[in-house]
Scaffold this motif. Structure first.
Motif, PDB file in Angstrom:
ATOM      1  N   GLU A 101       0.818  -1.215   0.000  1.00 34.43           N
ATOM      2  CA  GLU A 101       0.000   0.000   0.000  1.00 34.43           C
ATOM      3  C   GLU A 101       0.851   1.264   0.000  1.00 34.43           C
ATOM      4  N   GLU A 102       2.168   1.147   0.240  1.00 33.21           N
ATOM      5  CA  GLU A 102       3.038   2.322   0.396  1.00 33.21           C
ATOM      6  C   GLU A 102       2.838   3.318  -0.751  1.00 33.21           C
ATOM      7  N   PRO A 103       2.398   4.533  -0.459  1.00 31.90           N
ATOM      8  CA  PRO A 103       2.155   5.492  -1.535  1.00 31.90           C
ATOM      9  C   PRO A 103       3.335   6.420  -1.822  1.00 31.90           C
ATOM     10  N   ALA A 104       4.270   6.560  -0.892  1.00 30.42           N
ATOM     11  CA  ALA A 104       5.190   7.696  -0.990  1.00 30.42           C
ATOM     12  C   ALA A 104       6.558   7.348  -1.552  1.00 30.42           C
ATOM     13  N   THR A 105       7.142   6.249  -1.104  1.00 35.78           N
ATOM     14  CA  THR A 105       8.539   6.013  -1.433  1.00 35.78           C
ATOM     15  C   THR A 105       8.684   4.915  -2.480  1.00 35.78           C
ATOM     16  N   LEU A 106       8.944   5.348  -3.705  1.00 36.90           N
ATOM     17  CA  LEU A 106       9.205   4.410  -4.794  1.00 36.90           C
ATOM     18  C   LEU A 106      10.677   4.488  -5.122  1.00 36.90           C
ATOM     19  N   VAL A 107      11.271   3.342  -5.419  1.00 38.32           N
ATOM     20  CA  VAL A 107      12.706   3.338  -5.696  1.00 38.32           C
ATOM     21  C   VAL A 107      13.006   2.612  -7.001  1.00 38.32           C
ATOM     22  N   GLU A 108      14.180   2.958  -7.526  1.00 36.88           N
ATOM     23  CA  GLU A 108      14.763   2.198  -8.633  1.00 36.88           C
ATOM     24  C   GLU A 108      15.922   1.400  -8.072  1.00 36.88           C
ATOM     25  N   LEU A 109      16.063   0.173  -8.523  1.00 35.66           N
ATOM     26  CA  LEU A 109      17.188  -0.647  -8.096  1.00 35.66           C
ATOM     27  C   LEU A 109      18.188  -0.752  -9.238  1.00 35.66           C
ATOM     28  N   ASP A 110      19.454  -0.747  -8.888  1.00 35.62           N
ATOM     29  CA  ASP A 110      20.509  -0.935  -9.886  1.00 35.62           C
ATOM     30  C   ASP A 110      21.150  -2.292  -9.673  1.00 35.62           C
ATOM     31  N   GLY A 111      21.975  -2.655 -10.625  1.00 37.67           N
ATOM     32  CA  GLY A 111      22.769  -3.861 -10.438  1.00 37.67           C
ATOM     33  C   GLY A 111      22.035  -5.108 -10.860  1.00 37.67           C
ATOM     34  N   GLU A 112      22.301  -6.190 -10.149  1.00 35.62           N
ATOM     35  CA  GLU A 112      21.849  -7.480 -10.662  1.00 35.62           C
ATOM     36  C   GLU A 112      20.335  -7.652 -10.617  1.00 35.62           C
ATOM     37  N   ASP A 113      19.627  -6.840  -9.820  1.00 31.46           N
ATOM     38  CA  ASP A 113      18.165  -6.926  -9.862  1.00 31.46           C
ATOM     39  C   ASP A 113      17.563  -5.598 -10.318  1.00 31.46           C
ATOM     40  N   ALA A 114      18.170  -4.999 -11.330  1.00 27.08           N
ATOM     41  CA  ALA A 114      17.723  -3.704 -11.826  1.00 27.08           C
ATOM     42  C   ALA A 114      16.232  -3.710 -12.124  1.00 27.08           C
ATOM     43  N   SER A 115      15.528  -2.736 -11.562  1.00 28.13           N
ATOM     44  CA  SER A 115      14.097  -2.604 -11.824  1.00 28.13           C
ATOM     45  C   SER A 115      13.678  -1.225 -11.360  1.00 28.13           C
ATOM     46  N   GLY A 116      12.463  -0.828 -11.723  1.00 29.84           N
ATOM     47  CA  GLY A 116      12.008   0.519 -11.404  1.00 29.84           C
ATOM     48  C   GLY A 116      10.689   0.514 -10.669  1.00 29.84           C
ATOM     49  N   ASN A 117      10.379   1.662 -10.057  1.00 20.52           N
ATOM     50  CA  ASN A 117       9.064   1.858  -9.439  1.00 20.52           C
ATOM     51  C   ASN A 117       8.692   0.785  -8.424  1.00 20.52           C
ATOM     52  N   ARG A 118       9.629   0.418  -7.572  1.00 18.39           N
ATOM     53  CA  ARG A 118       9.322  -0.549  -6.518  1.00 18.39           C
ATOM     54  C   ARG A 118       9.031   0.207  -5.228  1.00 18.39           C
ATOM     55  N   PRO A 119       7.898  -0.044  -4.568  1.00 19.68           N
ATOM     56  CA  PRO A 119       7.700   0.544  -3.244  1.00 19.68           C
ATOM     57  C   PRO A 119       8.810   0.038  -2.309  1.00 19.68           C
ATOM     58  N   ALA A 120       9.430   0.959  -1.572  1.00 23.43           N
ATOM     59  CA  ALA A 120      10.566   0.571  -0.729  1.00 23.43           C
ATOM     60  C   ALA A 120      10.159  -0.464   0.313  1.00 23.43           C
ATOM     61  N   THR A 121       8.883  -0.508   0.624  1.00 25.85           N
ATOM     62  CA  THR A 121       8.384  -1.427   1.649  1.00 25.85           C
ATOM     63  C   THR A 121       8.292  -2.860   1.158  1.00 25.85           C
ATOM     64  N   THR A 122       8.420  -3.059  -0.165  1.00 24.99           N
ATOM     65  CA  THR A 122       8.290  -4.418  -0.704  1.00 24.99           C
ATOM     66  C   THR A 122       9.612  -4.938  -1.250  1.00 24.99           C
ATOM     67  N   VAL A 123      10.699  -4.204  -0.987  1.00 28.66           N
ATOM     68  CA  VAL A 123      12.011  -4.641  -1.478  1.00 28.66           C
ATOM     69  C   VAL A 123      12.754  -5.335  -0.340  1.00 28.66           C
ATOM     70  N   PRO A 124      12.918  -6.654  -0.391  1.00 26.59           N
ATOM     71  CA  PRO A 124      13.685  -7.316   0.664  1.00 26.59           C
ATOM     72  C   PRO A 124      15.138  -6.840   0.608  1.00 26.59           C
ATOM     73  N   LEU A 125      15.709  -6.588   1.792  1.00 26.74           N
ATOM     74  CA  LEU A 125      17.097  -6.121   1.810  1.00 26.74           C
ATOM     75  C   LEU A 125      18.021  -7.276   1.456  1.00 26.74           C
ATOM     76  N   ARG A 126      19.069  -6.976   0.707  1.00 27.50           N
ATOM     77  CA  ARG A 126      20.105  -7.974   0.464  1.00 27.50           C
ATOM     78  C   ARG A 126      21.448  -7.265   0.453  1.00 27.50           C
ATOM     79  N   GLU A 127      22.506  -8.048   0.616  1.00 26.23           N
ATOM     80  CA  GLU A 127      23.846  -7.483   0.625  1.00 26.23           C
ATOM     81  C   GLU A 127      24.114  -6.779  -0.705  1.00 26.23           C
TER      82      GLU A 127
END
Ligand SMILES: [Zn+2]
Lengths: 956, 85
Positions: free
Chosen positions: A66-92
């Motif tokens: 449901e997160e409305p505010a914080t959308l992120v782009e990821l770089d590197g091996e899992d490059a993708s866009g428009n991911r709510p920061a609340t649904t991105v599992p942290l990894r090294e």
């Protein structure tokens, strides 16, 4: 200080697995089990984003999709866009950037938009960028409008995958209701497919401190998961979102990070006999001035961060609610040692069971939040009594708010099942199912655990809806849609301007059109419209729920169909030979790879093509004709079937003979051209153009199966069962003799348009005398396993005659010189056989064939037709671009035709062309004019044939 | 994606099939029909809000052409081909 907000103990994180990550260029540390959002909050990062339109600073507001505010782009091996920061599992090594801001959310140049906020109301773009047209403004607006760009590079590791599954019961959601449904179905022996969007099963229980029959609720979850994993009939996926509910109970599931390391995401298409939607409920926002400031968060999210991730999002928390659920949050915060500075409750009478949860905490009944103090982090909330008394500022560094709960009905509605507004729950709940599905648990409106699991401990819900705060002295913008920056006043403006249907309000204000699809705010838009129009919410209704429920990467939808795999090329057995011998490969129709021409080193296109043409006209050449569509037709009724689908008569052919013909569609258009050969009494072979083979197959099968089911005709596609090498040119017969064949090659016993079986170069072959170039040709058909050998032997036998392999470029030149049709060039949806000068192919004897009546009807009206002619530029060296228009006298007037082809003719030493020209047949000898942008080219109109008009050579 | 009952293969995904249009009027005798009748035969196709009979080809399967009745409002296949397993 590292992880300054992390609690000393607790949480479902692994403190022995620290993970380093980067956000907007700064390095941080979190733990295994964190999301990007929980790790940022643990590190005290408050401003994580800038808003879409006004570039206001924003923080993390939710804890899930449901997160409305914080959308992120990821770089590197899992490059993708428009991911709510609340649904991105942290990894090294995770490397994330917030969208919408440049250079950083703390210092954002787009923030000047805030100064002009009152000039950017709803519908601003529609009203402003109209003149001269939207496209003038679009690029710069797209630059400023901040959603993520597509990644520069595809994900570097692994690939996407697609899989099908079939289930007796598909269950969406592994919270308490979903797990219970899964256990019930699995114990009954059903094939169960259970998918949940979280990294862990448990749903809302992960975030709360509840008990079931006196034990921690998560113990019950662990037991349920263990039991399910012990059963063969259960597929249980976590980190897998059911994002689409389609026709006939097909659901699409996006599984992220499946166990195999080489697979990035896996897309499941699951067909289910029954669907159980246990999708839970989503907390909705309160609407009040300043409700978008960093530190204003959903109450359940504040609770989730404390309990699940051991993060204190603040030290002094105020709450604002209209229901009892926030009291359990306050109780958990107090138990965690966080100061609760106030509970503002819009209800006048607060149930005793809620008050019992928060002994000693300051509760303010009939009081609302009417403003926030603090720009990049909140410092105080303005508490306003609804009775009209004096407002006062109450200090807090987080405001946790709850506007109630919406059953998550996205999938339910995608299935076209209906909703009704439940007045007691003040929410839309599932009503009538139209596919085999049912909703359970919170998704069905059972919002407390005691109603889902026997022995589940929970307090009553007790909501009194508040769609927006409306008190005098309210400060700041009140946002309905945080992601798209839509305020209450935008909705009021839309209504004033006449956009009063909720679907129109959505389009005009863009409320609910973000990536979050308005999960926390849409209901408030509906409530605001209802209040303004004086209608019940049921009558205002919801906007249509569409897939995807949460963002899905295109890679997951495409699966393995990347690059050429989307639509693979077809190859013949000599494709490799062609490449090895320097062919420039072209894509021919139907994805065949075919040589375009064979340049010698340093030779340009035109020189190579002219050299190949000269070989065909003066010597001998060989061409790989395998891709031509070929069908074998068997049965008693083939003759009358062919007479019906071709415009000319085929039934009177004798075994061994063939004929060129046109196939028309019922509305008189030219479907294809090709040749038909009679092999023996009941066996026929027909060929089609390469690009139309599939369409002709469909056409014939449909006619036979739907119109003439009792006709005895069997069609077998043999395109790939027979390959051919076509030897062509004045010396073709000599090469055939050198190849050693038992077929009598003399023109008397093997004339043009006939067919012989025999041995060629020791290989069983069918040899056909057709010609697509106007020269003597022998098409040698052999089985694919013999094709490479045949090719080598042809090259060997042809060597003394200087045989040349030729490509499709020279074939095009040669057919233009002869005026032979090419469907993509001379034939379109307006041209018929008479226009092409081929009236002879339209049988006068047959009373009926496909297209006959339609052409008669079309031509009965008279009128001018565009007819096929040849054109010779008055200047022999003047090339004309294909497709160029002809206009009367070359003037700037409506066209009277177009150039369909123009090639350099070696035999004529002249550019020659074909054109469709108004009344062209009657204009031979006249001069016509091709009009280009900069000049006019005069051409002489001729018959559409520039070589051997009597056809002596191809019959030789 | 529809689940389409092929009379030979049983229920299969729509992606295996090619749509062949609604079942229109029978072909009139081209030598007897008036111009008006012929044009109507060519151009007027059933397009109801509700059940429509349509042709499907199991192109990536058994190759059968058959008809189903599909409700255009719901995608429900209200009548499967004769002989469907
Ligand atoms: Zn089939």
């Amino acid at each position: 200080m590292a992880q300054s907000n992390r609690r000393a103990a607790g949480g479902r994180i692994d403190r022995n697995q620290p993970l380093r990550f980067t956000f907007n260029g700064n390095s941080y540390e979190g733990f295994e089990g964190d999301t990007l959002a929980s790790a940022l909050l643990a590190n005290g990062v408050r401003v994580t984003a800038r808003s879409f339109k006004y570039h206001r600073p924003r923080g993390i507001m939710g804890h899930g999709p449901e997160e409305p505010a914080t959308l992120v782009e990821l770089d590197g091996e899992d490059a993708s866009g428009n991911r709510p920061a609340t649904t991105v599992p942290l990894r090294e090594g995770l490397n994330a950037r917030s969208v919408n801001c440049w250079p950083s959310p703390e210092f954002d140049l787009g923030g000047v938009n805030q100064l002009f906020a009152r000039f950017i109301p709803a519908g601003f773009y529609y009203k402003t960028f109209k003149w001269p047209n939207w496209h003038l403004f679009e690029p710069s607006i797209r630059m400023a409008a901040g959603l993520a760009a597509a990644p520069f590079k595809p994900p570097s590791k692994g690939h996407f995958e697609a899989r099908y599954a079939h289930a007796e019961v598909l269950i969406a959601g592994a919270g308490p209701a979903g797990l219970k449904a899964a256990l019930d179905a699995a114990r009954a022996g059903k094939r169960v497919f259970l998918a949940d969007e979280g990294t862990e099963a448990g749903g809302s229980l992960l975030n709360r401190n509840l008990t079931i029959s006196g034990r921690p609720a998560m113990d019950w979850v662990a037991d349920a998961v263990a039991e399910l994993h012990g059963m063969q009939n259960v597929t249980h996926l976590q980190n897998a979102t059911v994002w689409a509910y389609r026709e006939h109970n097909l659901l699409i599931v996006n599984e992220r990070a499946p166990e195999q390391g080489s697979i990035l995401e896996r897309s499941w298409r699951v067909r289910a006999a029954e669907v159980v939607l246990a999708t839970g409920a989503t907390e909705r926002a309160m609407v009040f001035g300043g409700n978008d400031r960093p530190g204003v968060m959903l109450a359940s999210s504040v609770q989730a961060y404390v309990n699940r991730w051991a993060v204190n999002v603040g030290t002094r928390v105020a709450l604002f609610t209209n229901n009892n659920s926030a009291y359990a949050v306050a109780a958990d915060l107090a138990a965690a040692g966080i100061i609760v500075t106030a509970i503002l409750d819009s209800r006048e009478h607060i149930p005793k069971e809620a008050l019992d949860l928060v002994p000693g905490l300051p509760v303010h009944p009939a009081t609302v939040a009417a403003g926030m103090f603090g720009h990049k982090r909140v410092r105080a909330v303005l508490a306003a009594p609804l009775s009209g008394g004096a407002s006062k500022w109450i200090k807090c560094d987080v405001l946790a708010h709850s506007g109630g709960w919406n059953p998550t009905v996205h999938l339910w509605s995608q299935s076209r099942s209906t909703l009704q507004f439940d007045e007691d729950l003040a929410a839309f709940v599932p009503d009538q199912a139209v596919q085999p599905c049912r909703a359970v648990g919170a998704a069905a409106g059972d919002l407390t655990l005691d109603r889902i699991i026997d022995g589940g401990e929970d307090s009553a819900y007790g909501i009194e809806p508040l769609w927006r705060v409306d008190v005098p002295g309210q400060r700041g913008k009140a946002f309905l849609d945080i992601q798209n920056d839509v305020t209450v006043s935008d909705v009021h403006l839309a209504l004033r301007e006449g956009y009063d249907n909720v679907e129109h309000v959505k389009r005009y204000t863009t409320g609910g059109m973000g990536i979050d699809q308005g999960k926390t705010g849409n209901i408030n838009i509906i409530g605001t419209v209802a209040l303004q129009k004086g209608l019940p919410l049921q009558e205002v209704g919801t906007t249509t729920f569409r897939s995807p429920y949460t963002p899905v990467s295109f890679g997951a939808i495409g699966g393995l169909r990347e690059g050429w795999g989307l639509f693979p090329y077809r190859h013949t057995p000599v494709t490799q030979w062609n490449k090895d011998n320097g062919a420039v490969m072209y894509e021919a129709g139907a994805r065949w790879r075919r040589p375009g021409y064979f340049p010698k080193s340093g030779e340009g296109l035109q020189d190579a093509v002219s050299r190949e043409c000269r070989a065909v006209r003066e010597g001998v050449s060989v061409y790989d004709g395998s891709p031509l569509g070929t069908f074998e037709l068997k049965g008693r009724d083939v003759p009358r079937f062919l007479d019906f689908i071709y415009s000319n008569i085929m039934s009177n052919l004798k075994p061994g003979e063939g004929r060129y013909g046109l196939m028309l569609s019922e509305d008189g258009l030219i479907l294809d051209d090709g040749v038909a050969f009679r092999l023996d009494e009941h066996r026929w072979l027909i060929s089609t153009s390469t690009g139309h083979a599939d369409a002709v197959n469909q056409h014939m099968e449909k006619l036979l199966q739907t119109e003439f089911p009792d006709w005895q005709v069997m069609i077998t596609t043999v395109t790939s069962q027979w390959n051919n090498a076509t030897i062509c040119g004045p010396k073709a017969r000599e090469v055939m003799q050198a190849l050693d064949t038992d077929i009598d090659l003399s023109p008397q016993s093997f004339p043009f348009m006939s067919f012989r079986e025999g041995a060629v170069a020791g290989l069983p072959a069918r040899v056909v005398r057709v010609s697509f170039t106007g020269e003597l040709s022998f098409e040698i058909n052999v089985a694919p396993r013999h094709m490479a050998e045949l090719w080598d032997k042809v090259m060997e036998a042809g060597a003394p005659f200087e045989i040349l392999p030729v490509g499709s470029e020279s074939s095009h030149v040669l057919r233009v010189e002869k005026g032979f049709l090419s469907l993509g060039h001379e034939v379109d949806g307006t041209v018929d056989a008479y226009d092409l000068g081929m009236g002879w192919v339209m049988s006068k004897k047959k009373s009926d064939y496909l297209g006959k009546r339609s052409i008669e009807l079309r031509r009965s009206g008279g009128g001018k037709r565009h007819e096929l002619v040849g054109i010779l530029p008055v200047d022999p060296n003047q090339k004309i671009p294909e497709g160029a228009p002809l206009t009367p006298g070359g003037r700037k007037e409506a066209t009277e035709g177009l150039v369909t082809a123009c090639v350099w003719s070696v035999v004529n030493d002249h550019w020659v062309g074909l054109a469709l020209l108004e009344n062209g047949h009657a204009r031979q000898g006249e001069t016509a004019h091709v009009r280009l942008k900069k000049n006019v080219i005069p051409v002489t109109v001729t018959k559409p044939v520039f070589h051997d008009p009597e056809g002596k050579l191809l019959r030789s | 994606m529809l689940l389409i009952p092929c009379p030979f293969c049983g229920k299969r995904n729509e992606s295996e099939f090619i749509y062949g249009g609604p079942v229109g009027a029978d072909r009139p005798d081209p030598n007897a029909a008036t111009d008006q009748e012929w044009v109507e035969y060519l151009t007027v196709m059933p397009n109801p809000l509700g059940p429509v009979q349509e042709n499907w080809w199991h192109a990536r399967g058994c190759g059968d052409w058959f008809t189903i009745w599909r409700d255009t409002r719901t995608h429900d296949i209200v009548e499967a081909p004769d002989g469907t397993k």
